[in-house]
Structures are given as C-alpha cells and as structure tokens.
Scaffold this motif. Structure first.
Motif, PDB file in Angstrom:
ATOM      1  N   TYR A  63      -4.886  -1.995 -12.309  1.00 54.12           N
ATOM      2  CA  TYR A  63      -6.150  -2.733 -12.327  1.00 54.12           C
ATOM      3  C   TYR A  63      -5.873  -4.106 -11.721  1.00 54.12           C
ATOM      4  N   ARG A  64      -6.923  -4.731 -11.214  1.00 52.99           N
ATOM      5  CA  ARG A  64      -6.768  -6.065 -10.615  1.00 52.99           C
ATOM      6  C   ARG A  64      -8.086  -6.817 -10.807  1.00 52.99           C
ATOM      7  N   TYR A  65      -8.054  -7.882 -11.602  1.00 54.11           N
ATOM      8  CA  TYR A  65      -9.238  -8.688 -11.874  1.00 54.11           C
ATOM      9  C   TYR A  65      -9.002 -10.113 -11.384  1.00 54.11           C
ATOM     10  N   GLU A  66      -9.955 -10.618 -10.645  1.00 53.70           N
ATOM     11  CA  GLU A  66      -9.853 -11.992 -10.158  1.00 53.70           C
ATOM     12  C   GLU A  66     -10.821 -12.879 -10.928  1.00 53.70           C
ATOM     13  N   LEU A  67     -10.307 -13.984 -11.446  1.00 48.45           N
ATOM     14  CA  LEU A  67     -11.114 -15.009 -12.100  1.00 48.45           C
ATOM     15  C   LEU A  67     -11.136 -16.232 -11.202  1.00 48.45           C
ATOM     16  N   GLN A  68     -12.331 -16.690 -10.841  1.00 48.02           N
ATOM     17  CA  GLN A  68     -12.441 -17.842  -9.954  1.00 48.02           C
ATOM     18  C   GLN A  68     -13.549 -18.758 -10.436  1.00 48.02           C
ATOM     19  N   GLY A  69     -13.263 -20.048 -10.492  1.00 47.89           N
ATOM     20  CA  GLY A  69     -14.287 -21.012 -10.837  1.00 47.89           C
ATOM     21  C   GLY A  69     -13.768 -22.102 -11.751  1.00 47.89           C
ATOM     22  N   PRO A  70     -14.569 -23.126 -11.998  1.00 44.86           N
ATOM     23  CA  PRO A  70     -14.123 -24.285 -12.773  1.00 44.86           C
ATOM     24  C   PRO A  70     -13.655 -23.955 -14.185  1.00 44.86           C
ATOM     25  N   THR A  71     -14.183 -22.874 -14.787  1.00 44.31           N
ATOM     26  CA  THR A  71     -13.798 -22.555 -16.162  1.00 44.31           C
ATOM     27  C   THR A  71     -12.759 -21.443 -16.243  1.00 44.31           C
ATOM     28  N   ALA A  72     -12.174 -21.051 -15.113  1.00 43.17           N
ATOM     29  CA  ALA A  72     -11.209 -19.941 -15.123  1.00 43.17           C
ATOM     30  C   ALA A  72      -9.995 -20.262 -15.986  1.00 43.17           C
ATOM     31  N   ALA A  73      -9.461 -21.474 -15.869  1.00 43.69           N
ATOM     32  CA  ALA A  73      -8.269 -21.827 -16.645  1.00 43.69           C
ATOM     33  C   ALA A  73      -8.571 -21.804 -18.139  1.00 43.69           C
ATOM     34  N   ALA A  74      -9.753 -22.268 -18.521  1.00 42.83           N
ATOM     35  CA  ALA A  74     -10.116 -22.273 -19.939  1.00 42.83           C
ATOM     36  C   ALA A  74     -10.206 -20.854 -20.490  1.00 42.83           C
ATOM     37  N   ILE A  75     -10.725 -19.936 -19.706  1.00 36.49           N
ATOM     38  CA  ILE A  75     -10.805 -18.542 -20.141  1.00 36.49           C
ATOM     39  C   ILE A  75      -9.414 -17.959 -20.317  1.00 36.49           C
ATOM     40  N   VAL A  76      -8.527 -18.227 -19.356  1.00 34.59           N
ATOM     41  CA  VAL A  76      -7.155 -17.709 -19.452  1.00 34.59           C
ATOM     42  C   VAL A  76      -6.472 -18.264 -20.694  1.00 34.59           C
ATOM     43  N   GLU A  77      -6.678 -19.535 -20.963  1.00 31.91           N
ATOM     44  CA  GLU A  77      -6.062 -20.129 -22.143  1.00 31.91           C
ATOM     45  C   GLU A  77      -6.594 -19.490 -23.427  1.00 31.91           C
ATOM     46  N   GLN A  78      -7.894 -19.272 -23.483  1.00 27.92           N
ATOM     47  CA  GLN A  78      -8.474 -18.711 -24.700  1.00 27.92           C
ATOM     48  C   GLN A  78      -8.038 -17.263 -24.901  1.00 27.92           C
ATOM     49  N   VAL A  79      -8.054 -16.492 -23.854  1.00 24.75           N
ATOM     50  CA  VAL A  79      -7.769 -15.062 -23.999  1.00 24.75           C
ATOM     51  C   VAL A  79      -6.283 -14.793 -24.219  1.00 24.75           C
ATOM     52  N   SER A  80      -5.419 -15.710 -23.759  1.00 26.98           N
ATOM     53  CA  SER A  80      -3.979 -15.519 -23.930  1.00 26.98           C
ATOM     54  C   SER A  80      -3.421 -16.291 -25.118  1.00 26.98           C
ATOM     55  N   GLY A  81      -4.213 -17.221 -25.653  1.00 22.89           N
ATOM     56  CA  GLY A  81      -3.755 -18.015 -26.784  1.00 22.89           C
ATOM     57  C   GLY A  81      -2.651 -18.986 -26.436  1.00 22.89           C
ATOM     58  N   ALA A  82      -2.575 -19.394 -25.180  1.00 22.58           N
ATOM     59  CA  ALA A  82      -1.523 -20.306 -24.735  1.00 22.58           C
ATOM     60  C   ALA A  82      -2.060 -21.169 -23.595  1.00 22.58           C
ATOM     61  N   PRO A  83      -1.470 -22.344 -23.377  1.00 21.22           N
ATOM     62  CA  PRO A  83      -1.911 -23.176 -22.258  1.00 21.22           C
ATOM     63  C   PRO A  83      -1.757 -22.431 -20.931  1.00 21.22           C
ATOM     64  N   ALA A  84      -2.680 -22.680 -20.016  1.00 22.74           N
ATOM     65  CA  ALA A  84      -2.565 -22.076 -18.682  1.00 22.74           C
ATOM     66  C   ALA A  84      -1.260 -22.526 -18.045  1.00 22.74           C
ATOM     67  N   PRO A  85      -0.477 -21.613 -17.517  1.00 21.09           N
ATOM     68  CA  PRO A  85       0.823 -21.987 -16.961  1.00 21.09           C
ATOM     69  C   PRO A  85       0.678 -22.883 -15.740  1.00 21.09           C
ATOM     70  N   ASP A  86       1.595 -23.803 -15.610  1.00 23.66           N
ATOM     71  CA  ASP A  86       1.595 -24.735 -14.490  1.00 23.66           C
ATOM     72  C   ASP A  86       2.405 -24.116 -13.348  1.00 23.66           C
ATOM     73  N   VAL A  87       1.754 -23.233 -12.588  1.00 28.85           N
ATOM     74  CA  VAL A  87       2.426 -22.561 -11.483  1.00 28.85           C
ATOM     75  C   VAL A  87       1.758 -22.960 -10.174  1.00 28.85           C
ATOM     76  N   LYS A  88       2.541 -22.999  -9.128  1.00 28.92           N
ATOM     77  CA  LYS A  88       2.034 -23.387  -7.824  1.00 28.92           C
ATOM     78  C   LYS A  88       1.174 -22.281  -7.229  1.00 28.92           C
ATOM     79  N   PHE A  89       0.372 -22.660  -6.245  1.00 35.41           N
ATOM     80  CA  PHE A  89      -0.484 -21.721  -5.524  1.00 35.41           C
ATOM     81  C   PHE A  89       0.342 -20.571  -4.986  1.00 35.41           C
ATOM     82  N   PHE A  90      -0.133 -19.351  -5.193  1.00 33.00           N
ATOM     83  CA  PHE A  90       0.492 -18.105  -4.761  1.00 33.00           C
ATOM     84  C   PHE A  90       1.847 -17.866  -5.423  1.00 33.00           C
TER      85      PHE A  90
END
Length: 452
Positions: free
Chosen positions: A157-184
């Motif tokens: 499966y492959r789901y793309e999340l895009q938009g100003p609230t994408a990081a907040a959703i990832v944080e909520q659904v994973s229960g952890a801060p969004a990782p600080d990773v570089k583009f790509f």
C-alpha cells in the motif's frame, strides 16, 4: 501468443509517428475512486489542510535485489549515486544514447542491495531490459499497477499525506514527534501496531510523507490515518484531483521515450519491447520526424540532476549538451480564460467545434504534446494540461525557447489535431488557437516550493 514487438509494429506501420498517433492507448489512469467529495474541494485540501492520496494502484513497482543492483541503476541513471545508502530515495532519470529522455521514476533504496523503482512503466522497462541483457548479479520482481496486474492486490500500500497539517496527523497517529528527516529521506513509524516506512515528501510547497508497507497492513493504517485526520481537516483525494497535482508541482508525467533512433542498442530494445508498452502520442504537434517529440533532461528542469561522476548510457551526449546554453526552459502556461471558454462553448453550437477539453485533466493520450507558437512560429511544446481550482485557471506544463521563458511573455497554444487521428478519444473537431501567458514552474507554490 507473444505480444507483437515494437520493431515489428514499426515495420508494419512504416513510421513511428504514424504508429503512435493512431494507437488506442489512453493516458495514464488512476484506478481509485474518482471523487470522495468533489475534485475542486479535494484540490484545495493540499494547500489548506491535508490531502490523503492513495498511490497504491496506479504506479508500477520494480523490486531489484542483489549485489549489482546499485551498479545497474548507476549504469543507466544520470543521477549521482554517491552516498545513496539505505533509507534514501531519489528521482531516477534515464536517457537514450543520444541524451534524450527515456523517462523518470522514484528510486527507493530500501535496504542493503534492495531497491524499489516506482513510476510509469517506460523507465522500468528500460531498466529490466538492461538487467536481462547485462552481466548483473541481481534479480527483479515486477508488480504492475492494478489495471494491468493479472490477479491479486498490490504488494504494497502507498498513502501520501500532503498539506500544512500533515505533520500533525503523523504525530498523532504514531504517538511520537514527526521525525526530523531531510527531503527524500525515509523514516519509520508505528501506526495501528504496524511498521510503516515514510518518505519525506513535498507537493505544492507543503510538508508531507509518503507512507508505505505490506498490502495486508494497509486497511489498518488507513483507518488510523482517517481517525486521526478528523482533528486536522484530512480530506481523501480521488483520481480526478490527484491527476492534476503535477500541474502545480511542475512534474512532467509521461515524456515520450526516445527509443526510435538508429543506435544498435535502441534497435535491440525495440525487438525486446512489446508494442503495448510504448503508449500513444496526441496533441497538435504535427511532425513526421519522431525526434521532434523528444525531450532532453535540460528541457524539463532535470539539468541539476545530471552528474558526470560516473559512466552511464548517454553520458557523452549530455556532456556536449551541458556545454551549451539550454535551448528550452520548463515553464507553466496560463491559458486565456476567454479563449478556453470559447473552445468549450463551441460544443453548444453547430459543429464541428474545438476538441473536447475534459475537466480537470484534459490530456487524452499517453504522451501529450501541443505546439506552442509565437508570431506563428513554433517555439515550444505544451506537455500536460488541466484545471487548477485554487487558481481558477487552465494551465499546462511546457518547454519553450529559453529567450521566451520570462514570466509574462505571451504565446499561443494550438489545441486539437490536424489531421484528426484514429485514437478513440479523438472526435471530429477543428483546431483552435488559445492564447497563454508564461508563468513560473512550479506554479502552485512559486514562492515557497523550492525553499521547502
């Protein structure tokens, strides 16, 4: 019975242009629900809140594994592969021996000696051909998109999340801060108890992640994303809106692969490639020379991707091109509203009128190429066209003479075919000329995209 080879089909048709203009193949389709609400609101989501785009079904995966897998990609890609270790991805670009584009795809370096090349089939076929004919200690497993696949679901499966609230959703659904990773670059999450890989992505200048994992985990992950997304304005995006996302970000989805030249390598490839893999050409560009439909990496903004730190197919040709001022530059063309309205309105008067302009994506062949004129002289090619509800404009991606690439320059796009081809999507019509104005590319986020 084996499929007819491209070489045999060319011998029968007598001309590459004649063959491709009349093939019945449609543009790439998105085998997901067309709309969850309406495509206008869904386009808005990736700028205002967060869009969830299901990429599980419309792209093809080529999984390549083995000690020579990286060498295979290095031998074919114009990209540098220095420091390209596991957990990274890149836009893989391949060219023919004469330097013209074969195509591009996203190359994921999953684990040591393990890769996933994801995209339209053109460049995946090119890689497969070289793997089969070359001396590489590597194997490939292909997972075609859901239109072509004979049976069963996708491997991933492959789901793309895009938009100003994408990081907040990832944080909520994973229960952890969004990782600080570089583009790509990739990170790992735990969502609904499942291990999920995420590629740091961006579209329209907004933060985002491309989340993927085994197909059997997909429903649980999707459910968790939808639940968390209720607090952050998550909008599911259907096929119609998704098909237009590239118009804002500036990605040209399906350049015609430059595989019809005289080089012996290309002759061998045409014998190997089934004609059903090549796709159709459509649009007002009308030349008997198939080379007039080709693009170079420099034509569509891939010049920065070309690195001469390794040997690859087409290197010598690109080295010569790199010494010259680029003849053409990728731009966005904003179509004149009155001219578009007149073309659409011709459907409501005695005909034939203008070629039907479908909304929101108006491309009607696999490889779409319309002539761009200035004072009656062709100065470029319009490559992909559609409607952006956020801007309320019809736009196209184009490559035009670099001297005319300044924003505000007025040009004309020729819409419709003459003569009319035999493609099923082409009805009797008359060509029309539509005025357009040059704008930056990318367009949706012309002030923030590159910085992001």
């Amino acid at each position: 019975m084996p499929s007819e080879s491209l070489a045999a089909a060319l011998a029968r048709a007598g001309s590459a242009v004649e063959l491709l203009r009349n093939l019945s193949f449609p543009p790439s389709t998105f085998p997901v629900k067309p709309e969850f609400t309406n495509w206008r609101s869904e386009q808005r989501a990736w700028l205002d809140s967060c869009a969830l785009l299901d990429q599980s079904h419309h792209m093809t995966d080529l999984f390549v594994e083995g000690p020579d897998a990286l060498r295979l990609f290095s031998d074919l890609g114009v990209n540098t592969f220095a420091n390209f270790g596991p957990g990274k991805a890149k836009q893989f670009v391949a060219v023919a021996p004469d330097g013209h584009l074969i195509g591009d795809a996203i190359l994921f370096h999953l684990d040591e000696d393990s890769f996933d090349l994801v995209g339209h089939p053109m460049v995946l076929d090119w890689v497969t051909f070289h793997l089969e004919r070359g001396d590489y200690k590597a194997t490939a497993e292909r997972d075609d998109n859901s239109i072509v696949r004979q049976s069963g679901p996708p491997k991933l499966y492959r789901y793309e999340l895009q938009g100003p609230t994408a990081a907040a959703i990832v944080e909520q659904v994973s229960g952890a801060p969004a990782p600080d990773v570089k583009f790509f670059n990739m990170a790992e999450f735990t969502i609904a108890g499942k291990r999920v890989r995420g590629l740091r992505h961006g579209m329209a200048g907004q933060p985002g992640f491309e989340l993927f994992g085994p197909w059997e985990d997909g429903e649980a992950v999707l459910g968790a994303l939808l639940q968390a997304g209720q607090d952050h304005g998550l909008v599911r995006v259907g096929a119609k809106a998704y098909s237009t996302a590239n118009l804002g970000s500036g990605w040209v989805p399906a350049p015609l692969p430059a595989i019809f030249g005289d080089d012996p390598l290309l002759a061998e490839y045409r014998e190997w490639l089934p004609v059903g893999k090549v796709g159709s050409i459509g649009g007002s560009l009308d030349s008997d020379d198939i080379a007039d439909y080709y693009l170079t990496p420099y034509d569509i903004g891939y010049g920065k991707t070309v690195k001469f730190d390794h040997d690859f197919v087409g290197r010598e040709a690109l080295e010569r091109m790199a010494q010259e001022t680029p003849a053409r530059t990728k731009v966005t063309l904003v179509w004149n509203a009155d001219d578009v309205t007149a073309a659409v309105g011709s459907m409501y008067r005695p005909g034939p009128g203008a070629k039907y302009i479908e909304m929101p994506k108006a491309r009607y062949a696999t490889h779409h190429e319309d002539a761009v004129l200035k004072d009656g002289r062709q100065v470029g090619i319009s490559l992909d066209v559609g409607y952006l509800a956020n801007e309320r404009e019809m736009v196209s991606l184009a490559t035009i003479d670099s001297a005319l690439a300044e924003p505000g320059t007025e040009v004309t796009v020729v819409w419709g075919e003459n003569p009319v081809s035999a493609k099923p999507a082409v009805e009797p019509h008359e060509q029309v000329q539509i005025r357009a104005v040059v704008a930056p590319c990318p367009y949706d986020a012309r002030e923030t995209y590159r910085a992001g």
